[in-house]
Scaffold this motif. Structure first.
Motif, PDB file in Angstrom:
ATOM      1  N   MET A 298       9.212  13.030  -1.878  1.00 44.91           N
ATOM      2  CA  MET A 298       8.666  11.835  -1.247  1.00 44.91           C
ATOM      3  C   MET A 298       7.147  11.925  -1.196  1.00 44.91           C
ATOM      4  N   ARG A 299       6.503  10.809  -1.506  1.00 43.30           N
ATOM      5  CA  ARG A 299       5.052  10.720  -1.346  1.00 43.30           C
ATOM      6  C   ARG A 299       4.710   9.386  -0.726  1.00 43.30           C
ATOM      7  N   ARG A 300       4.022   9.427   0.420  1.00 40.39           N
ATOM      8  CA  ARG A 300       3.527   8.212   1.071  1.00 40.39           C
ATOM      9  C   ARG A 300       2.080   8.013   0.631  1.00 40.39           C
ATOM     10  N   ARG A 301       1.832   6.916  -0.043  1.00 39.88           N
ATOM     11  CA  ARG A 301       0.513   6.684  -0.639  1.00 39.88           C
ATOM     12  C   ARG A 301      -0.377   5.902   0.333  1.00 39.88           C
ATOM     13  N   TYR A 302      -0.795   6.610   1.380  1.00 36.72           N
ATOM     14  CA  TYR A 302      -1.693   5.973   2.353  1.00 36.72           C
ATOM     15  C   TYR A 302      -3.012   5.559   1.701  1.00 36.72           C
ATOM     16  N   GLU A 303      -3.392   6.248   0.635  1.00 35.93           N
ATOM     17  CA  GLU A 303      -4.659   5.917  -0.019  1.00 35.93           C
ATOM     18  C   GLU A 303      -4.633   4.526  -0.646  1.00 35.93           C
ATOM     19  N   ASP A 304      -3.430   3.954  -0.838  1.00 34.89           N
ATOM     20  CA  ASP A 304      -3.303   2.619  -1.429  1.00 34.89           C
ATOM     21  C   ASP A 304      -3.178   1.510  -0.395  1.00 34.89           C
ATOM     22  N   MET A 305      -3.237   1.879   0.896  1.00 37.67           N
ATOM     23  CA  MET A 305      -3.142   0.853   1.941  1.00 37.67           C
ATOM     24  C   MET A 305      -4.381  -0.042   1.902  1.00 37.67           C
ATOM     25  N   PRO A 306      -4.225  -1.376   2.011  1.00 38.42           N
ATOM     26  CA  PRO A 306      -5.388  -2.264   2.024  1.00 38.42           C
ATOM     27  C   PRO A 306      -6.205  -2.137   3.300  1.00 38.42           C
ATOM     28  N   ARG A 307      -5.567  -1.755   4.384  1.00 37.18           N
ATOM     29  CA  ARG A 307      -6.280  -1.529   5.641  1.00 37.18           C
ATOM     30  C   ARG A 307      -5.497  -0.513   6.457  1.00 37.18           C
ATOM     31  N   PHE A 308      -6.200   0.138   7.376  1.00 36.28           N
ATOM     32  CA  PHE A 308      -5.599   1.230   8.143  1.00 36.28           C
ATOM     33  C   PHE A 308      -6.379   1.354   9.444  1.00 36.28           C
ATOM     34  N   PRO A 309      -5.699   1.628  10.568  1.00 34.14           N
ATOM     35  CA  PRO A 309      -6.424   1.697  11.839  1.00 34.14           C
ATOM     36  C   PRO A 309      -7.340   2.912  11.928  1.00 34.14           C
ATOM     37  N   GLN A 310      -8.471   2.722  12.574  1.00 35.09           N
ATOM     38  CA  GLN A 310      -9.361   3.836  12.865  1.00 35.09           C
ATOM     39  C   GLN A 310      -8.695   4.743  13.907  1.00 35.09           C
ATOM     40  N   GLY A 311      -9.117   6.000  13.922  1.00 33.61           N
ATOM     41  CA  GLY A 311      -8.610   6.912  14.941  1.00 33.61           C
ATOM     42  C   GLY A 311      -7.255   7.514  14.624  1.00 33.61           C
ATOM     43  N   LEU A 312      -6.794   7.412  13.375  1.00 38.05           N
ATOM     44  CA  LEU A 312      -5.485   7.956  13.007  1.00 38.05           C
ATOM     45  C   LEU A 312      -5.569   8.582  11.618  1.00 38.05           C
ATOM     46  N   LEU A 313      -5.073   9.821  11.488  1.00 39.15           N
ATOM     47  CA  LEU A 313      -4.922  10.493  10.204  1.00 39.15           C
ATOM     48  C   LEU A 313      -3.494  11.030  10.103  1.00 39.15           C
ATOM     49  N   VAL A 314      -3.063  11.320   8.891  1.00 32.54           N
ATOM     50  CA  VAL A 314      -1.742  11.899   8.643  1.00 32.54           C
ATOM     51  C   VAL A 314      -1.939  13.082   7.711  1.00 32.54           C
ATOM     52  N   THR A 315      -1.155  14.152   7.901  1.00 33.57           N
ATOM     53  CA  THR A 315      -1.338  15.351   7.101  1.00 33.57           C
ATOM     54  C   THR A 315      -0.007  16.051   6.849  1.00 33.57           C
ATOM     55  N   GLY A 316      -0.022  17.000   5.910  1.00 31.74           N
ATOM     56  CA  GLY A 316       1.155  17.819   5.634  1.00 31.74           C
ATOM     57  C   GLY A 316       2.316  17.034   5.041  1.00 31.74           C
ATOM     58  N   ASP A 317       3.536  17.465   5.390  1.00 28.88           N
ATOM     59  CA  ASP A 317       4.737  16.821   4.867  1.00 28.88           C
ATOM     60  C   ASP A 317       4.873  15.377   5.326  1.00 28.88           C
ATOM     61  N   ALA A 318       4.131  14.969   6.331  1.00 28.61           N
ATOM     62  CA  ALA A 318       4.156  13.569   6.746  1.00 28.61           C
ATOM     63  C   ALA A 318       3.515  12.667   5.698  1.00 28.61           C
ATOM     64  N   VAL A 319       2.747  13.268   4.781  1.00 27.96           N
ATOM     65  CA  VAL A 319       2.170  12.528   3.657  1.00 27.96           C
ATOM     66  C   VAL A 319       3.000  12.739   2.402  1.00 27.96           C
TER      67      VAL A 319
END
Length: 459
Positions: A298-319
């Motif tokens: 599984m790969r969640r492509r957060y880098e392709d999101m058109p917008r994303f809230p400030q103050g939040l990051l995701v790391t490790g297997d959650a990505v």
């Protein structure tokens, strides 16, 4: 960061990815809280929240070096605690495509720690930081956001036996693993769905610990058999702390090892590795065989999101969850923390989409492409076999054939597989010529190293 005098970061999840994140955040925030539903402090056994802790979790050299950057001296601490060491190309015995590779030192340190042992040492070093606090036995319920939902301001949690509370935060980092709720929370806040890639591999593996009455290693750290299309079964048979041997054997596409003892031994025999059969003939099992299933990558492509809230990051297997037989998860988690650190250097809160794009480019893409190429070499795995993938598969096969003859090829291959160098280094002219010339000679069959029986002590 925040408007108050003190700043706070909250890390969701106290496994390795969360601890690594807490370590780098401790340099930029006044307070760092690590929230987890498990009891964490002092635990040296596999945790309920980390079921893979009962199985081999290989730490690649790239990960070891990243961890050492964050926790100087921790590698020697592990060795002092009885953890064995070796070299990924020199003292790991590799069988690929059914053939043993030539061994040659690759300057690729291998740390033979079990997952609980490594996690314990990392946790001890992390919680010793004066501004890091573990919030244990606490459920994570959801995110708090500003009225316009453009910024995450905290997280709702519930400690066992207490009321729901909100932990205010200038930054929240989700390190809760594959089961991360961030995609759901984002949609609840009005953000578009997170793009995902999934590939069904039907992986299943079984782990058992032993104490051996023989020595199949003769100076090596591990004997590893890599599954291939001709035999989609593999095994890692490695020394670990406590004079124990940790064995994880696996099969893909539903061909899974059994958990009864006789059936498991028969499965190991099917791999055709005499060292395994001889070593297990009179080995003392220390645990019962334990199974684990991993149906899809599984790969969640957060880098392709058109917008994303400030103050939040995701790391490790959650990505990203790679096929675990390639042992990249802990290494990617450690390298991801270094990417977080790089985005903290200005003293301002990191910009999430910039972080995700950097993470994808520098850490995830090379490992994803390499493992995806290998996964798709198995005909039953569904996915697009583009010309680029087929070319990479052909190159990988030639590299392995060459490595049965040439230890320098083995060392170069392990530097790429160990996430120290990018895979493209194998295409440098001198190495590429070496691979092509050696592979044209065909694979070389090396004889088994044999097993040395230990003398039994008499009283």
């Amino acid at each position: 960061m925040g408007d108050g005098i003190k700043t706070r970061a909250v890390v969701l999840g106290g496994s390795l990815a969360g601890l690594f994140a807490a370590r780098v955040l401790s340099d930029a925030y006044d307070e760092v809280l690590v929230v987890d539903r498990d009891l964490l402090a002092g635990v040296q056994e596999p945790r309920r929240g980390c079921p893979q802790g009962k199985h081999i979790n290989g730490l690649l050299t790239g990960g070891q070096r990243a961890i050492e950057q964050m926790y100087p001296g921790i590698t020697e601490e592990l060795f002092a605690d009885g953890v064995p060491k070796g070299d990924l190309g020199g003292t790991v015995r590799w069988y690929m495509l059914g053939k043993r590779l030539q061994q040659q030192t690759a300057d690729m340190l291998c740390v033979g720690a079990s997952r609980p042992k490594l996690e314990y040492h990392v946790r001890e070093r992390t919680q010793a930081l004066p501004n890091v606090r573990l919030v244990e036995q606490t459920d994570i319920l959801g995110l708090e956001a500003t009225p316009d939902r453009s910024r995450i301001t905290g997280v709702r949690v519930q400690r066992q036996g207490q009321d729901v509370e909100v932990l205010d935060a200038d930054l929240v980092v989700d390190a809760t693993g594959r089961g991360s709720r961030t995609p759901v929370w984002l949609e609840e806040l009005g953000y578009p769905p997170v793009p995902e890639d999934r590939k069904k591999i039907g992986l299943g593996y079984v782990t058992q610990y032993y104490r051996l009455n023989s020595d199949p290693y003769q100076g090596d750290l591990s004997i590893n058999v890599v599954a291939h299309p001709g035999l989609p079964r593999g095994c890692i048979f490695a020394k670990t702390e406590g004079d124990r041997v940790e064995m994880t054997t696996y099969g893909i596409l539903g061909d899974h090892p059994p958990t009864d003892q006789a059936g498991l031994y028969a499965w190991i025999d099917s791999l055709g590795i005499p060292e395994y059969t001889e070593a297990l003939r009179d080995a003392e099992p220390l645990t019962e065989p334990v199974a684990f299933r991993f149906p899809t990558t599984m790969r969640r492509r957060y880098e392709d999101m058109p917008r994303f809230p400030q103050g939040l990051l995701v790391t490790g297997d959650a990505v990203t969850c790679f096929n675990p037989v390639y042992a990249g998860g802990m290494t990617v988690a450690a390298k991801s923390a270094l990417v977080i650190r790089d985005h903290l250097h200005t003293g301002a809160a990191p910009r999430p989409l910039e972080y995700f794009r950097d993470l994808a480019r520098t850490v995830i893409d090379p490992q994803w492409e390499m493992t995806n190429t290998v996964d798709l070499s198995f005909p039953g795995v569904e996915g697009k076999r583009t010309f680029k993938v087929r070319l990479a598969q052909a190159m990988a096969k030639r590299t392995i054939i060459a490595a049965t003859r040439d230890g320098k090829v083995t060392a170069a291959y392990m530097r790429a597989a160990g996430q120290v160098e990018r895979p493209e280094t194998l295409q440098r002219p001198a190495m590429l010529l070496r691979i092509l010339l050696q592979s044209l000679r065909g694979p070389k069959t090396l004889p088994p190293r044999g097993v040395v029986r230990r003398q039994r002590q008499t009283v």
